[in-house]
Design a protein around this motif. Structure first.
Motif, PDB file in Angstrom:
ATOM      1  N   CYS A  25       0.658  -1.134  -0.310  1.00  0.00           N
ATOM      2  CA  CYS A  25      -0.195   0.589  -0.367  1.00  0.00           C
ATOM      3  C   CYS A  25       0.693   1.358   0.354  1.00  0.00           C
ATOM      4  O   CYS A  25       0.815   2.015  -0.723  1.00  0.00           O
ATOM      5  CB  CYS A  25      -1.054  -0.071   1.134  1.00  0.00           C
ATOM      6  SG  CYS A  25      -2.253  -1.171   0.444  1.00  0.00           S
ATOM      7  N   LEU A  26       1.907   1.161   0.295  1.00  0.00           N
ATOM      8  CA  LEU A  26       3.002   2.337   0.481  1.00  0.00           C
ATOM      9  C   LEU A  26       3.642   2.578  -0.477  1.00  0.00           C
ATOM     10  O   LEU A  26       4.139   4.192  -0.955  1.00  0.00           O
ATOM     11  CB  LEU A  26       3.448   2.235   1.820  1.00  0.00           C
ATOM     12  CG  LEU A  26       3.614   2.659   3.465  1.00  0.00           C
ATOM     13  CD1 LEU A  26       4.588   2.226   4.251  1.00  0.00           C
ATOM     14  CD2 LEU A  26       2.848   3.782   3.385  1.00  0.00           C
ATOM     15  N   SER A  27       4.183   1.185  -1.363  1.00  0.00           N
ATOM     16  CA  SER A  27       5.016   1.728  -2.059  1.00  0.00           C
ATOM     17  C   SER A  27       4.276   2.236  -4.364  1.00  0.00           C
ATOM     18  O   SER A  27       4.766   1.912  -4.632  1.00  0.00           O
ATOM     19  CB  SER A  27       5.459   0.039  -2.845  1.00  0.00           C
ATOM     20  OG  SER A  27       4.943  -0.673  -2.839  1.00  0.00           O
ATOM     21  N   TRP A  28       2.841   1.814  -4.128  1.00  0.00           N
ATOM     22  CA  TRP A  28       2.352   1.811  -5.528  1.00  0.00           C
ATOM     23  C   TRP A  28       0.823   2.948  -5.276  1.00  0.00           C
ATOM     24  O   TRP A  28       0.716   3.350  -4.584  1.00  0.00           O
ATOM     25  CB  TRP A  28       1.274   0.700  -5.021  1.00  0.00           C
ATOM     26  CG  TRP A  28       0.882  -0.559  -5.695  1.00  0.00           C
ATOM     27  CD1 TRP A  28       2.245  -1.583  -5.134  1.00  0.00           C
ATOM     28  CD2 TRP A  28       1.707  -1.602  -7.089  1.00  0.00           C
ATOM     29  NE1 TRP A  28       2.938  -2.689  -5.819  1.00  0.00           N
ATOM     30  CE2 TRP A  28       2.439  -2.529  -7.032  1.00  0.00           C
ATOM     31  CE3 TRP A  28       1.632  -0.458  -8.438  1.00  0.00           C
ATOM     32  CZ2 TRP A  28       2.933  -3.323  -8.184  1.00  0.00           C
ATOM     33  CZ3 TRP A  28       1.684  -1.499  -9.428  1.00  0.00           C
ATOM     34  CH2 TRP A  28       2.755  -3.113  -9.223  1.00  0.00           C
ATOM     35  N   THR A  29       1.954   3.241  -6.108  1.00  0.00           N
ATOM     36  CA  THR A  29       1.372   5.488  -6.744  1.00  0.00           C
ATOM     37  C   THR A  29       0.742   4.920  -8.401  1.00  0.00           C
ATOM     38  O   THR A  29       1.223   4.609  -8.675  1.00  0.00           O
ATOM     39  CB  THR A  29       2.725   6.128  -5.853  1.00  0.00           C
ATOM     40  OG1 THR A  29       2.975   6.162  -7.097  1.00  0.00           O
ATOM     41  CG2 THR A  29       2.581   6.060  -4.907  1.00  0.00           C
TER      42      THR A  29
END
Length: 119
Positions: A25-29
């Motif tokens: 969740c933190l890495s996918w932008t």
């Protein structure tokens, strides 16, 4: 007995899954998705993959993914060894170092054990 109890537990997989989901969740932008799927066919291309793996977050995700897969393979090899009364110490060790080699070693050991028992 302690090893058997720890191999039956699903706690390591739950913990690794939660960590994996959190980091994912933190890495996918939106930039990440654009970087990975730049082609018209929505397939990852090598430059995008290389750029992704230059990120520490992506490397952490890959490490957790490999750890979870290796642990799952070790669990399967260990449980199958118990069921079939096959020695698994060497296969388990190899699974933790390099999973495919450990699995192949287990298959060979199982075949050799069965052929030795049939004589």
């Amino acid at each position: 007995m302690q090893t058997r109890k720890s191999m039956e537990s699903s706690i390591p997989y739950v913990v690794l899954g939660l960590i994996y989901a959190f980091l994912l969740c933190l890495s996918w932008t939106p930039d990440t998705i654009r970087m990975m799927f730049t082609s018209q066919y929505w397939l990852p291309e090598l430059p995008g993959i290389a750029k992704m793996f230059s990120s520490e977050m992506t490397l952490a995700l890959a490490w957790i993914h490999l750890l979870a897969v290796d642990l799952f393979a070790v669990r399967q090899v260990f449980n199958e060894g118990l069921e079939n009364e096959v020695e698994t110490r060497h296969s388990v060790s190899l699974c933790l170092l390099f999973c495919p080699i450990g699995i192949v070693t287990h298959v060979v050991t199982k075949a050799l054990t069965k052929s030795a028992q049939s004589y």
